[in-house]
Design a protein around this motif. Structure first.
Motif, short mmCIF file in Angstrom:
data_model
loop_
_atom_site.label_atom_id
_atom_site.label_comp_id
_atom_site.label_asym_id
_atom_site.label_seq_id
_atom_site.Cartn_x
_atom_site.Cartn_y
_atom_site.Cartn_z
N TRP A 100 0.85 -1.17 0.00
CA TRP A 100 0.00 0.00 0.00
C TRP A 100 0.89 1.22 0.00
CZ3 TRP A 100 0.20 -2.11 5.10
CH2 TRP A 100 0.52 -1.23 6.11
N GLU A 101 0.25 2.32 -0.31
CA GLU A 101 1.01 3.54 -0.37
C GLU A 101 1.28 3.95 1.06
OE1 GLU A 101 -0.09 6.60 -3.52
OE2 GLU A 101 -0.60 7.49 -1.61
N TYR A 102 2.51 3.91 1.45
CA TYR A 102 2.84 4.18 2.85
C TYR A 102 2.58 5.64 3.14
CZ TYR A 102 5.63 4.27 7.10
OH TYR A 102 6.07 4.41 8.38
N ALA A 103 3.09 6.49 2.31
CA ALA A 103 2.84 7.91 2.52
C ALA A 103 2.94 8.61 1.19
CB ALA A 103 3.87 8.49 3.49
N ASN A 104 2.07 9.56 1.02
CA ASN A 104 2.16 10.37 -0.18
C ASN A 104 2.22 11.80 0.30
OD1 ASN A 104 2.06 11.59 -2.58
ND2 ASN A 104 0.24 10.52 -3.31
N VAL A 133 14.27 2.49 6.58
CA VAL A 133 13.46 1.89 7.65
C VAL A 133 14.10 0.60 8.11
CG1 VAL A 133 11.25 0.83 8.16
CG2 VAL A 133 11.32 2.96 6.90
N LEU A 171 15.67 -0.22 11.72
CA LEU A 171 15.12 -1.30 12.54
C LEU A 171 16.20 -2.32 12.87
CD1 LEU A 171 11.63 -1.98 10.91
CD2 LEU A 171 12.16 -0.71 12.98
N PRO A 206 8.51 2.83 12.96
CA PRO A 206 7.36 3.31 12.21
C PRO A 206 6.48 4.18 13.10
CG PRO A 206 6.94 1.11 13.06
CD PRO A 206 8.19 1.60 13.72
N GLY A 210 1.94 6.46 12.11
CA GLY A 210 3.23 6.11 11.55
C GLY A 210 3.11 4.99 10.54
N VAL A 211 2.13 4.13 10.76
CA VAL A 211 1.96 3.00 9.85
C VAL A 211 1.01 3.38 8.72
CG1 VAL A 211 1.25 0.61 9.69
CG2 VAL A 211 2.39 1.42 11.74
N ILE A 212 -0.07 4.07 9.09
CA ILE A 212 -1.04 4.47 8.06
C ILE A 212 -1.17 5.99 8.13
CG2 ILE A 212 -3.38 4.16 7.20
CD1 ILE A 212 -3.41 1.53 8.83
N PRO A 213 -0.25 6.69 7.54
CA PRO A 213 -0.24 8.14 7.73
C PRO A 213 -1.28 8.89 6.89
CG PRO A 213 1.59 7.46 6.37
CD PRO A 213 0.86 6.22 6.72
N GLN A 214 -1.88 8.20 5.96
CA GLN A 214 -2.70 8.95 5.00
C GLN A 214 -3.79 9.81 5.64
OE1 GLN A 214 -1.33 8.84 1.96
NE2 GLN A 214 -2.58 10.67 1.66
#
Lengths: 668, 99, 180, 511
Positions: free
Chosen positions: A69-73, A145, A149, D388, D489-493
């Motif tokens: 999935w798109e982690y961040a846009n 990342v 980690l 994350p 942090g995991v689902i920032p949208q």
């Protein structure tokens, strides 16, 4: 399908880690161990399935990018939670999961008496997960990342026995140095994004040649920043000091993280970014030269120190130095090949060392070990196999892989011939220090622990002492248990070591010059855009090189034999005669002191400066001149303390004035 | 009288108030100096208001007066509370928080 | 005439301001501020701010200063000790402040805004600065600011009660409690 | 003259109206002893209604009351953050000595008044509302800092904050006056128009020095170096619920007006002030991070860390782009979560240990009370920007915005600051998890010799609540904030969308 398998590779260790971590009150210890093992084995199987899927593709399309999935846009930066599956990453996945499976099995027995069993397996699974994120990640952010980690997991595992001061300190040190590397990586990613507008591997490597000309300063800067990350994680000069201290962790940790997997991340990074490094040959040369320096210096240290695990640790640095030279000079598949064989024999050596250390009731000084040949025949055999492979004895895996790198340097000629020579000297030292272990520990009259083991069939459980300081320790959670386990008595340990022993012996046969070149062919799709892809020594040259390697290795072993078995008085004399040299080596070339002098002290001083001087002195520092005139400066400085409101007001005014003057100048 | 004069005067007052904050130690006097600084700002506002022929600045000054009064009230409240705690009324003596 | 008024006002306001800073006894500082405010109100008048001049005198010099006097009297007119823990502040502070004054003056005098060199337009709206005009603005354009300011007064009152008010438990427990 | 009543859009004004009404009720409640007990409930109800009104006005985009206020995405998002912070502080303050000594409803009235100032500030589009909002925010806070009347440090912090803050206000006022003179207007949009219409006013000394002074005044409020010196002192001395409120909500509101004033009113001269703000941001990052390294008081450390974080956030304004604002708001939201989690744990720990916030009191908490240790751990890791967590994405977002606008050097500063910060954040984590409790000597992570001596004259606080970690109103904020820091942090949208809602509101003014 390939991508799905690759995702599963990531999923299993994560699940394992979480299950064990959260279920620690419910799960019996053994079950936790079994869960940990099966998670990694499952990941390994999925890795093989992914490999099969990948091989089914035609060679030019053997790379799969998949995004969950798109982690961040954020703004123009799109980060996918994506993986990139190609021969290189699958190769790494197989090495990591394969060796990890064995080490998990080993730990299952080795850690039996430790009260933090759950914690250990949870951490260990988490580490494998992080490492897999690192190698499978499909863009630089995922790489970072994973990188972070892994650093964190390593920190947790090094200070696993947290009641031991030395362990927590070592963990801190490892973390801090790793973070320095992370910053290098951060900055590299920033610069890459700035210049190329993307952080995805595919796009970046494709676009880089269009945007940069060879050796343009920006690409060199990017590669040097990447190298900072690589050096820190892989314990190369000047970031090498943490690795020896990291030996405070349990032996399986040393074996997994600090020999087989994590420390090779830097090698992986350079191989992964080879298209960037080929645009910046200067940076690639830096990598190679640093690798060479490390391999030689670490080699000398390994000859001098007497702590068993530390010898192997320095040997690790040295071997990774070879890999750095390999990927630095363009021998990518050779570098990766050595990475693999090294994982086998170095993990094996650590396991064997762990077994011996257990028998010694946690003592690690080889000066005190003697005559284990009869007491622990299996361990002794494994130790010899490991040492043979490490020193590149003809026919073993190390012989093929190490000499391939050495050959390539000679093949490129020019200044690389110097590297060739250096690496040959390094190879000689490798043979010396690896057989120094063998000749010190195995033959001769048995020491009291070995004797006891021979007579009673079980090991001495001495007082719980910190092997580093000799202090007595309390034995609550957070310490190694009082009981110890040796391979001879524990099936799991024996199994893991046997498998690794076989691999260390015959693992090199997959890549015999002129016969089969499995690794090179397998990795070819990844490296085919490289200018070095189709440059390699002829079969004849390769065999000449192997011959030289064999000669050096045998010479080194003989020399060691002469030194320690034939004339055991010589090392002592040598030590006496060259006290200074010996001291230099024993003190690890004063690496810590240099770092302390060059970095830590200035930073500390700067911190003090900012905390006291800046806060206090920028106030009265600005005032010092005037105050001096009124002859009250001395008293003033003494009386001046922060916390004073009026001082704050003066600093504010100073700031206001600076800004006002700045703007006055701008307005002209 | 040119507007510049008023502004220079206000700058002088502002600087004077600032000096007071920096050299005085009695919190009550420091509060007085803060008043000076605020009234300097008010004077500048009025001068500009006059220059522009725009009365927004005058309303602003009224607000500033209110704000100044409120600051004083809270400041004096703190001074009284400190006096009750037998704390020294000297800003050089209240420096437990530092570092 | 205007010049004379300005200079009288300016010198008075400035002198009183200096007095606030210099005078040792906080009691006299308060009185100096009252004088300062009176002169300042005069200058306000010159700037056609009649309403504010009045407000300054009534609210400020009248009410707020009484509070000051009261507190100064309550805590005692402590004179500051001659000894100064950081005498250099006494020198550096004023030097920096003078520099700030110069900087602001340069910003004002060096500005390209030509209106600064004039006494302001003559054709100001009728009733400029009168309570009526200001009141209109306050109720029309700046209603929110006005309302917020009134809430601020309420909050300040609460704050004063919290900080300076005495509660029952204080009297029981605290050493300073016997007085009230 | 006839009276032209301004048109008032009551829907748009509803958050302020709700809050004002609540404030009045809370003040009145002080009179009746019976109602007093329900003070926190009343306050929470008020905040809930306010938050409801804010969400109701989520898509609003209009000027209110003759252009004094403007309710739009920026105002709504940042007001919501402030309201959340206030609600958390109310919970954390239940039973706190500062609250009992000040009189519960008085304390709550002050808090609510400050919050009202913040909501006004977030919506302010005129100099007058800007100034009065800022004062309405600050003045109750000065008093709140001093409400723990028995502790000397509390009063000291109140007085320090008042004096320093008032100097800041006066400076700000002077700057506003100069800009008023240069532009001839008080409304933000009118200022921009006035400056552009004026002959050479965009680079006039009067304008620019005014801008500088306003920047100084705002820098005071968000604790940007070199105007930061009050921050550690006040954070440490103030009662912890107040510190939490101050750390989080003040930053949200002050940054709201910082953004609005600089990007709307001073937008036309963005290339005049960007270098100055960048320098201030860089200085803050250095000063904050370096200052935090040697601290032993957790609150003080968080104060220094707040300076550094303010530096990161200021970088979002430097870019003068929507992306920068988005990044700032995102970071601010993450910052709220991280700090709430941290301060909630500090409050609980303080109550258990009789008001010590020394890092050494955290030793071994991980094994004894994991429910306390986890939120603090996650908060520290998030503040340090490790994945994350939301802190990681926030830094990434900022760095991306900076690079896009060619501020690479500032992005690198952020990266380096992050590195330095690990030093002190991880020290806390190490104290939590690695060292056994009650074993002071020979600890690797903390040097006990460097602990400050007991403050002379400070009487020991009789208040102690060993069961504080079982009070839901203390633990819940910590856990929820921790969950938020992890979740985003995991689902920032969702949070990205939230932040972009703020940035979109400025689409008319900035690229």
């Amino acid at each position: 399908m390939t991508a799905t398998w690759a995702w599963l590779v990531l999923l299993f260790p994560l699940l394992g880690s979480l299950t064990i971590g959260f279920g620690f009150k419910v799960l019996p210890a053994r079950v936790a161990g079994l869960i940990g093992i099966s998670a990694i084995v499952a990941a390994f199987i999925c890795g093989i399935l992914a490999l099969i899927g990948l091989q089914g593709e035609p060679s030019e399309s053997r790379h799969v990018a998949s995004s969950l999935w798109e982690y961040a846009n954020v703004g123009g930066l799109r980060i996918d939670l994506g993986i990139y599956v190609d021969p290189l990453s699958i190769f790494m996945v197989l090495v990591v999961t394969g060796v990890s499976s064995l080490i998990h099995i080993y730990s299952y027995s080795y850690m039996k008496s430790d009260q933090g069993y759950h914690r250990f397996f949870s951490y260990l699974n988490f580490f494998v997960f992080s490492m897999l994120v690192l190698v499978l990640g499909g863009n630089f952010i995922m790489l970072i990342v994973g990188w972070a980690l892994v650093g964190f997991a390593s920190y947790a595992l090094i200070s696993y026995w947290y009641r031991r001061n030395t362990a927590t300190k070592a963990g801190m040190k490892a973390f801090v140095i790793n973070v320095v590397g992370d910053i290098g990586l951060y900055i590299a990613a920033i610069l890459i994004f700035k210049n190329l507008g993307s952080v995805d591997y595919g796009t970046v490597f494709e676009k880089a040649p269009e945007v940069f000309t060879t050796n343009e300063w920006e690409i060199v800067a990017i590669c040097l920043c990447l190298l900072v990350g690589a050096f820190a994680k892989s314990a190369q000069m000047p970031f090498h000091t943490w690795l020896a201290d990291a030996m405070e962790g349990p032996t399986p940790v040393s074996s997994l993280i600090h020999a087989a997997t994590m420390v090779t991340a830097g090698v992986y990074l350079i191989a992964r970014c080879h298209s960037l490094f080929e645009l910046a040959p200067t940076a690639a040369d830096v990598a190679a030269w640093v690798g060479l320096a490390t391999l030689m210096i670490a080699g000398t240290i390994a000859i001098a120190v007497t702590d068993l695990k530390r010898i192997i640790a320095y040997s690790t640095m040295s071997q990774i130095g070879y890999m750095f030279v390999g990927v630095g000079i363009g021998a990518y598949s050779a570098g990766m090949f050595h990475l693999m064989t090294h994982a086998f024999f170095k993990a094996l050596l650590f396991m064997a060392a762990g077994s011996i250390i257990s028998a010694m009731a946690n003592m690690q000084d080889i000066d005190k070990m003697k005559g284990f040949r009869k007491a622990m025949p299996f361990t002794a055999a494994m130790l010899i196999i490991g040492a043979l492979a490490l020193s590149g004895f003809p026919g073993t895996s190390g012989w093929f892989s190490k000499d391939e790198i050495i050959d390539f340097a000679h093949f490129r000629g020019g200044m690389y011939d110097w590297m060739w020579a250096g690496m040959l000297i390094g190879a000689f030292m490798t043979a010396v220090y690896s057989f120094r272990i063998i000749f010190r520990i195995l033959p001769g009259p048995a020491c009291k622990e070995a004797e006891y083991l021979e007579e009673h069939g079980h090991v001495i459980h001495g007082e719980p002492k910190n092997p580093a300081t000799g202090e007595l320790e309390d034995t609550e959670v957070g310490y190694p248990g009082e009981e110890h386990h040796i391979a001879e008595q524990a099936g799991g340990m024996k199994f893991a070591m046997s498998v690794l022993g076989i691999l260390a012996l015959i693992g090199g046969l997959v890549q015999v010059p002129g016969v089969d070149e499995v690794i090179t062919n397998f990795l070819e799709p990844t490296f085919e855009d490289s200018v070095f892809a189709h440059m390699h020594p002829s079969t004849h040259e390769a065999w000449v090189g192997l011959g030289e390697g064999a000669l050096i290795s045998i010479l080194g072993i003989t020399f060691t034999w002469f030194l320690y078995i034939r004339r055991p008085d010589l090392p002592v004399k040598f030590r006496e005669r060259f006290r200074a040299v010996h001291a230099l080596c024993v003190n690890k070339w004063y690496g810590d002191e240099i770092i302390d002098f060059l970095i830590v002290s200035p930073v500390k001083a700067f911190g003090r400066f900012c905390n006291r001087v800046f806060e206090r002195f920028a106030i009265d520092g600005a005032t010092a001149g005037v105050a001096g005139l009124t002859r009250s400066a001395g008293a003033a400085v003494r009386d001046m303390q922060s916390g004073m409101l009026r001082g704050y007001a003066v600093l504010m005014l100073f700031g206001i004035l600076a800004i006002a003057i700045y703007f006055l100048i701008r307005s002209i | 009288m040119d507007i510049e004069w008023y502004l220079v005067l206000s700058a002088l007052l502002f600087a004077t108030g600032f000096i007071g904050v920096m050299v005085r130690r009695n919190p009550v006097v420091i509060l007085l100096c803060l008043e000076l600084m605020l009234s300097a700002g008010a004077l500048a506002l009025l001068a500009f208001s006059r220059m522009l022929g725009n009365q927004d600045g005058q309303v602003f000054v009224l607000i500033v007066l209110v704000v100044a009064a409120c600051e004083v009230v809270v400041g004096l409240g703190l001074v009284v509370a400190m006096y009750r705690r037998r704390l020294p009324l000297d800003v050089d003596e209240i420096k437990e928080l530092k570092g | 005439m205007e010049q004379i008024a300005f200079f009288v006002g300016a010198i008075g306001a400035l002198g009183a301001a200096f007095a606030v800073v210099i005078v040792k006894n906080p009691f006299y500082s308060v009185l100096a501020l009252v004088i300062h405010l009176v002169f300042l109100a005069g200058i306000f008048l010159l700037l056609m701010a009649q309403f504010l001049a009045a407000a300054l005198i009534v609210v400020y010099a009248g009410a707020v200063m009484v509070l000051y006097v009261f507190v100064a009297a309550y805590v005692g007119g402590i004179e500051e000790p001659k000894w100064d823990s950081s005498p250099e502040l006494r020198i550096v502070g004023p030097i920096l402040a003078v520099a700030l004054f110069i900087a602001i003056s340069i910003a004002v005098l060096g500005s390209g805004l030509s209106a600064l060199g004039t006494p302001g337009p003559d054709d100001v709206p009728s009733g400029f600065g009168t309570p009526e005009a200001v009141g209109h603005l306050m109720m029309e354009d700046f209603l929110i600011a006005f309302e917020a300011a009134s809430l601020l007064l309420l909050i300040a009152a609460v704050a004063a009660i919290v900080l300076a008010g005495r509660r029952r438990e204080d009297r029981k427990k605290l050493p300073g409690g016997e007085g009230a | 003259m006839t009276f032209d009543a301004p048109t008032i859009d009551y829907a748009g004004l509803s958050p302020i109206i709700a809050l004002t009404a609540g404030l009045v009720v809370i003040v009145l409640a002080a009179v009746f002893d019976r109602v007093k007990r329900f003070g926190p409930g009343l306050a929470l109800l008020t905040y809930a209604v306010t938050a409801g009104c804010l969400i109701w006005q989520w898509n609003a985009d209009l000027d209110l009351v003759s252009g004094a206020l403007r309710i739009d995405g920026l105002a709504v998002t940042l007001s919501l953050l402030a309201v959340i912070a206030a609600a958390v502080s109310v919970l954390l303050a239940i039973g706190d000595p500062s609250e009992t000594q000040a009189g519960r409803s008085d304390w709550l009235a002050l808090l609510t008044g400050s919050l009202l100032g913040m909501v006004i500030l977030a919506q302010a589009t005129s100099m007058l509302t800007f100034f009065v909002g800022l004062e309405l925010l600050s003045i109750p806070l000065y008093a709140l800092c001093g409400t723990n009347l028995r502790r000397r440090e509390s009063l000291e912090s109140g007085l320090k904050y008042l004096i320093v803050g008032s100097v800041g206000s006066a400076t700000l006022l002077y700057g506003l006056a100069m800009i008023y003179g240069a532009s001839g207007a008080t409304g933000f949009q009118a200022i921009a128009d006035g400056l552009q219409a004026g002959d050479g006013m965009l680079s006039d000394s009067l304008t620019l020095v005014g801008v500088g002074l306003v920047a100084v005044g705002l820098a005071f409020k968000v604790s940007i170096a070199p105007f930061h010196q009050w921050t550690p002192d006040v954070y440490q001395g103030a009662p912890t619920p107040v510190t939490a409120f101050m750390a989080v909500a003040t930053k949200a509101a002050a940054f709201a007006v910082f953004i609005r004033f600089f990007l709307v009113a001073l937008g036309p001269l963005a290339d005049q002030w960007d270098v100055m703000l960048a320098a201030l941001a860089a200085l803050s990052i250095v000063v904050g991070n370096v200052g935090a390294l040697a601290q032993t008081s957790l609150k003080r450390m968080l104060g220094y860390s707040g300076i550094a974080q303010a530096g990161y956030m200021l970088a979002g304004i430097v870019t003068a782009t929507q992306a920068g604002v988005d990044a700032l708001v995102f970071y601010l939201s993450a910052y709220v979560a991280m700090n709430v989690a941290a301060f909630a744990v500090v409050v609980i720990r303080e109550r258990q240990t009789g008001f010590s916030d020394d890092i050494s009191t955290l030793r071994g908490l991980g094994r004894e009370k994991p429910l306390l240790a986890w939120p603090l751990t996650i908060a520290m890791l998030a503040l340090a920007g490790l994945p994350p967590t939301a802190g990681f994405i926030g830094k990434l977002y900022l760095i991306e915005a900076l690079i896009d606008d060619d501020w690479t050097w500032l992005a690198v500063m952020i990266a380096i600051g992050t590195m330095i910060s690990l030093g002190y954040y991880l020290r806390v984590v190490a104290a939590l998890w690695m060292s056994p409790a009650g074993e002071a000597e020979g600890d690797a992570a903390i040097d006990t010799a460097s602990l400050p001596p007991q403050i002379a004259g400070a009487q020991a606080d009789p208040f102690e609540d060993p069961g504080a970690d079982r009070r839901w109103y203390l633990v819940a904020p910590a856990l929820i904030a921790m969950a938020a820091a992890l979740f985003f942090g995991v689902i920032p949208q969702p949070l990205v969308d939230f932040a972009q809602h703020a940035g979109d509101a400025l689409s008319v003014w900035v690229p």
